[in-house]
Design a protein around this motif. Structure first.
Motif, PDB file in Angstrom:
ATOM      1  N   ARG A 296       2.899  -2.476 -18.909  1.00 54.67           N
ATOM      2  CA  ARG A 296       3.127  -3.180 -17.853  1.00 54.67           C
ATOM      3  C   ARG A 296       2.406  -2.657 -16.907  1.00 54.67           C
ATOM      4  N   GLY A 297       1.582  -3.391 -16.022  1.00 51.89           N
ATOM      5  CA  GLY A 297       0.934  -2.768 -14.947  1.00 51.89           C
ATOM      6  C   GLY A 297       1.585  -2.920 -13.712  1.00 51.89           C
ATOM      7  N   GLN A 298       1.375  -2.045 -12.755  1.00 53.88           N
ATOM      8  CA  GLN A 298       1.861  -2.093 -11.414  1.00 53.88           C
ATOM      9  C   GLN A 298       0.968  -1.499 -10.571  1.00 53.88           C
ATOM     10  N   SER A 299       0.720  -2.269  -9.390  1.00 59.21           N
ATOM     11  CA  SER A 299      -0.335  -1.912  -8.446  1.00 59.21           C
ATOM     12  C   SER A 299       0.158  -0.941  -7.323  1.00 59.21           C
ATOM     13  N   VAL A 300      -0.794  -0.317  -6.609  1.00 58.50           N
ATOM     14  CA  VAL A 300      -0.505   0.714  -5.509  1.00 58.50           C
ATOM     15  C   VAL A 300       0.637   0.053  -4.665  1.00 58.50           C
ATOM     16  N   LEU A 301       0.447  -1.083  -4.234  1.00 55.77           N
ATOM     17  CA  LEU A 301       1.390  -1.729  -3.468  1.00 55.77           C
ATOM     18  C   LEU A 301       2.693  -1.895  -3.838  1.00 55.77           C
ATOM     19  N   ASP A 302       2.573  -2.544  -5.107  1.00 53.88           N
ATOM     20  CA  ASP A 302       3.838  -2.961  -5.850  1.00 53.88           C
ATOM     21  C   ASP A 302       4.594  -1.365  -5.817  1.00 53.88           C
ATOM     22  N   MET A 303       4.112  -0.074  -6.129  1.00 50.56           N
ATOM     23  CA  MET A 303       4.740   1.222  -6.169  1.00 50.56           C
ATOM     24  C   MET A 303       5.235   1.259  -4.653  1.00 50.56           C
ATOM     25  N   VAL A 304       4.703   0.760  -3.609  1.00 52.18           N
ATOM     26  CA  VAL A 304       4.862   1.352  -2.350  1.00 52.18           C
ATOM     27  C   VAL A 304       6.337   0.561  -1.971  1.00 52.18           C
ATOM     28  N   ALA A 305       6.179  -0.699  -2.345  1.00 54.77           N
ATOM     29  CA  ALA A 305       7.482  -1.370  -2.402  1.00 54.77           C
ATOM     30  C   ALA A 305       8.731  -1.195  -3.043  1.00 54.77           C
ATOM     31  N   ALA A 306       8.275  -0.618  -4.336  1.00 53.25           N
ATOM     32  CA  ALA A 306       9.455  -0.256  -5.286  1.00 53.25           C
ATOM     33  C   ALA A 306      10.345   1.282  -4.616  1.00 53.25           C
ATOM     34  N   MET A 307       9.273   1.976  -4.208  1.00 51.72           N
ATOM     35  CA  MET A 307       9.805   3.197  -3.522  1.00 51.72           C
ATOM     36  C   MET A 307      10.236   3.074  -2.217  1.00 51.72           C
ATOM     37  N   ARG A 308       9.913   1.825  -1.554  1.00 55.62           N
ATOM     38  CA  ARG A 308      10.481   1.698  -0.335  1.00 55.62           C
ATOM     39  C   ARG A 308      12.015   1.143  -0.652  1.00 55.62           C
ATOM     40  N   LYS A 309      12.227   0.349  -1.511  1.00 58.11           N
ATOM     41  CA  LYS A 309      13.628   0.005  -1.862  1.00 58.11           C
ATOM     42  C   LYS A 309      14.381   1.019  -2.565  1.00 58.11           C
ATOM     43  N   ALA A 310      13.817   2.029  -2.965  1.00 56.42           N
ATOM     44  CA  ALA A 310      14.603   3.253  -3.483  1.00 56.42           C
ATOM     45  C   ALA A 310      15.144   4.108  -2.529  1.00 56.42           C
ATOM     46  N   SER A 311      14.127   4.471  -1.912  1.00 49.06           N
ATOM     47  CA  SER A 311      14.412   5.584  -0.812  1.00 49.06           C
ATOM     48  C   SER A 311      14.703   4.956   0.340  1.00 49.06           C
ATOM     49  N   GLY A 312      14.332   3.854   0.956  1.00 50.90           N
ATOM     50  CA  GLY A 312      14.588   3.414   2.162  1.00 50.90           C
ATOM     51  C   GLY A 312      13.778   3.566   3.160  1.00 50.90           C
ATOM     52  N   CYS A 313      12.608   3.930   2.688  1.00 54.61           N
ATOM     53  CA  CYS A 313      11.650   4.905   3.651  1.00 54.61           C
ATOM     54  C   CYS A 313      10.713   3.667   4.201  1.00 54.61           C
ATOM     55  N   GLU A 314      10.364   3.474   5.594  1.00 51.72           N
ATOM     56  CA  GLU A 314       9.545   2.537   5.811  1.00 51.72           C
ATOM     57  C   GLU A 314       8.050   2.966   5.823  1.00 51.72           C
ATOM     58  N   TYR A 315       7.313   3.069   4.839  1.00 44.49           N
ATOM     59  CA  TYR A 315       6.132   3.568   4.653  1.00 44.49           C
ATOM     60  C   TYR A 315       4.882   2.613   5.526  1.00 44.49           C
ATOM     61  N   GLU A 316       4.037   3.250   6.158  1.00 38.26           N
ATOM     62  CA  GLU A 316       2.731   2.439   6.585  1.00 38.26           C
ATOM     63  C   GLU A 316       1.993   2.555   5.443  1.00 38.26           C
ATOM     64  N   THR A 317       0.758   1.513   5.316  1.00 34.60           N
ATOM     65  CA  THR A 317      -0.268   1.630   4.400  1.00 34.60           C
ATOM     66  C   THR A 317      -1.465   1.581   5.362  1.00 34.60           C
ATOM     67  N   VAL A 318      -2.553   2.347   5.022  1.00 36.06           N
ATOM     68  CA  VAL A 318      -3.783   2.003   5.583  1.00 36.06           C
ATOM     69  C   VAL A 318      -4.656   2.060   4.463  1.00 36.06           C
ATOM     70  N   ILE A 319      -5.465   0.873   4.446  1.00 38.99           N
ATOM     71  CA  ILE A 319      -6.565   0.919   3.325  1.00 38.99           C
ATOM     72  C   ILE A 319      -7.772   1.542   3.821  1.00 38.99           C
ATOM     73  N   VAL A 320      -8.086   2.659   2.937  1.00 36.74           N
ATOM     74  CA  VAL A 320      -9.465   3.236   3.058  1.00 36.74           C
ATOM     75  C   VAL A 320     -10.275   2.986   1.782  1.00 36.74           C
ATOM     76  N   GLY A 321     -11.627   3.838   1.728  1.00 34.20           N
ATOM     77  CA  GLY A 321     -12.449   3.428   0.947  1.00 34.20           C
ATOM     78  C   GLY A 321     -11.809   3.932  -0.646  1.00 34.20           C
ATOM     79  N   ARG A 322     -12.653   3.428  -1.849  1.00 34.46           N
ATOM     80  CA  ARG A 322     -12.179   3.650  -3.159  1.00 34.46           C
ATOM     81  C   ARG A 322     -12.136   5.305  -3.273  1.00 34.46           C
ATOM     82  N   ARG A 323     -11.338   5.845  -4.188  1.00 36.09           N
ATOM     83  CA  ARG A 323     -11.494   6.916  -4.460  1.00 36.09           C
ATOM     84  C   ARG A 323     -12.296   7.137  -5.759  1.00 36.09           C
TER      85      ARG A 323
END
Ligand code: WQD
Length: 378
Positions: A296-323
């Motif tokens: 099953r595939g999860q995107s980077v943003l899916d993971m940020v949302a899942a970790m926010r749910k688990a830890s309660g941390c309000e992450y901010e995201t900034v889009i930068v260039g590809r790695r």
């Protein structure tokens, strides 16, 4: 009561690392193995194995035998796999034919770093593997489980990725894994009667043992997504809670890269199944490779949302260039491992994030307790 089978003595290289420690725990939990860990602690801590042994001891049933208790002890050898003399000393100490098998997890694993230090990567990941296999041959051990990676598929032409996909890595790190798989295939062909070799292609390991006492603790700043997010949640990183997202223009559901995250306890169980498969009397193939993923595939943003749910941390995201070297989607087809090994990865994303957060919140500084850190800084 039927007499117990004697314990099988196995070497786990990299036994103190993130994956290694969960593999060792899972082996100990079966009460069928006695583990010798070889680790140079370059990216791990001896404390991990102390905790693994304690956890295994606590998991024993009330009517545990002497042998069961024995099986929870780990011989932790501090040893550099690029030093043949040090590894030879271990084989020599136990004697010819003493080891039932080897699980080879130890490696350098940073994709970015591998392009600036190629010789270190080839020396450690390829050179040490050849040297270990030569010692196994000399000392009469022929069962081998190898830690490979989904990165061997490069940019895969088909998603989900079957094992039949041609191997074509995009980085030095990835090439070390492809080279080792080729070496294993050649070795298998050279003496198919004798060798039993399995390569496990890991997708993206996540989570931790549910106790929260062992988990991922990279030395230095983490380069991977999940340890970054969990260390941000405990305020351990200088950039605060802002994650740089490497690109949002990939052909995926939200434009960010998709990966197949698998709970590290499920990944670890794949190793025990692989060892069992190596002992099979009916399957005589000398080399096999399996994907260990959830499918099953999860995107980077899916993971940020899942970790926010688990830890309660309000992450901010900034889009930068590809790695450099990132590919849009690495999702496994795990059907072969399920069919031939009986492998399953039942733990869901919520559980991965919950267990990761449980580990990180209980161990904000990882294995280095505040006291240990303070002593070092004095
Ligand atoms: C996941 C996604 C990033 C950090 C690598 C190796 C692989 C295996 C595991 C094993 C990617 C994105 C990440 C950040 C981001 N190695 N990301 N911002 O690259 O899938 O796999 O590690 O030993 O072989 O290739 O894992 O966790 O680094 O990245 O946006 O700050 O998160 O671009 O899409 P990856 P990862």
């Amino acid at each position: 009561m039927a007499p117990q089978e004697p314990l099988r003595l196995v070497i786990v290289t990299g036994g103190a690392g993130y994956i290694g420690s969960h593999v060792v725990y899972t082996l100990l939990e079966t009460r069928r193995y006695r583990v010798v860990s070889l680790d140079n602690y370059g990216n791990s801590f001896p404390e991990a194995l102390v905790r693994v042994s304690q956890l295994a001891r606590e998991a024993l049933p009330k009517d545990a035998t002497e042998q069961d208790i024995e099986s929870t002890k780990i011989e932790a050898v501090s040893c550099d796999l690029t030093r043949e003399d040090q590894v030879r000393a271990v084989f020599e100490r136990y004697g010819h034919g003493a080891f039932w098998g080897v699980i080879h997890v130890a490696a350098l694993k940073s994709v970015g770093e591998s392009s600036s230090r190629p010789l270190d990567y080839y020396h450690t990941n390829v050179g040490a593997t050849v040297s270990l296999l030569k010692l196994m041959e000399e000392y009469g051990t022929h069962r081998f489980v190898y830690s490979s990676s989904a990165t061997v598929y490069g940019i895969p032409p088909v998603i989900p990725i079957p094992e039949t996909t041609p191997l074509k890595a995009e980085s030095v790190y990835g090439r070390t894994k492809v080279m080792c798989e080729n070496i294993l295939m050649d070795l298998a062909a050279s003496n198919p009667e004798q060798w039993r070799l399995i390569s496990l292609r890991y997708f993206n390991p996540a989570g931790a043992h549910p106790s929260g006492r062992i988990g991922e603790d990279p030395r230095g700043r983490p380069g991977n997504l999940l340890p970054l997010l969990s260390q941000m949640s405990v305020g351990r990183l200088p950039e605060g809670k802002t994650l740089q997202v490497f690109g949002n223009d990939y052909p995926t559901h939200d434009g960010t890269c998709v990966r197949d995250y698998i709970h590290v306890m499920d990944l670890a169980s794949g190793h025990v199944l692989a060892l069992e498969a190596l002992a099979s009397q009916t399957d005589t193939r000398a080399f096999r490779a399996y994907n260990l993923g959830k499918g099953r595939g999860q995107s980077v943003l899916d993971m940020v949302a899942a970790m926010r749910k688990a830890s309660g941390c309000e992450y901010e995201t900034v889009i930068v260039g590809r790695r450099l070297g990132d590919v849009p989607d690495l999702t496994a087809d795990p059907a072969l491992a399920e069919k031939e090994l009986g492998f399953k990865a039942p733990r869901e994303l919520d559980e991965m994030c919950r267990d990761l957060w449980n580990w990180q919140s209980k161990n904000p500084q990882g294995y280095e307790t505040p006291e240990a850190v303070a002593t070092k800084e004095e």
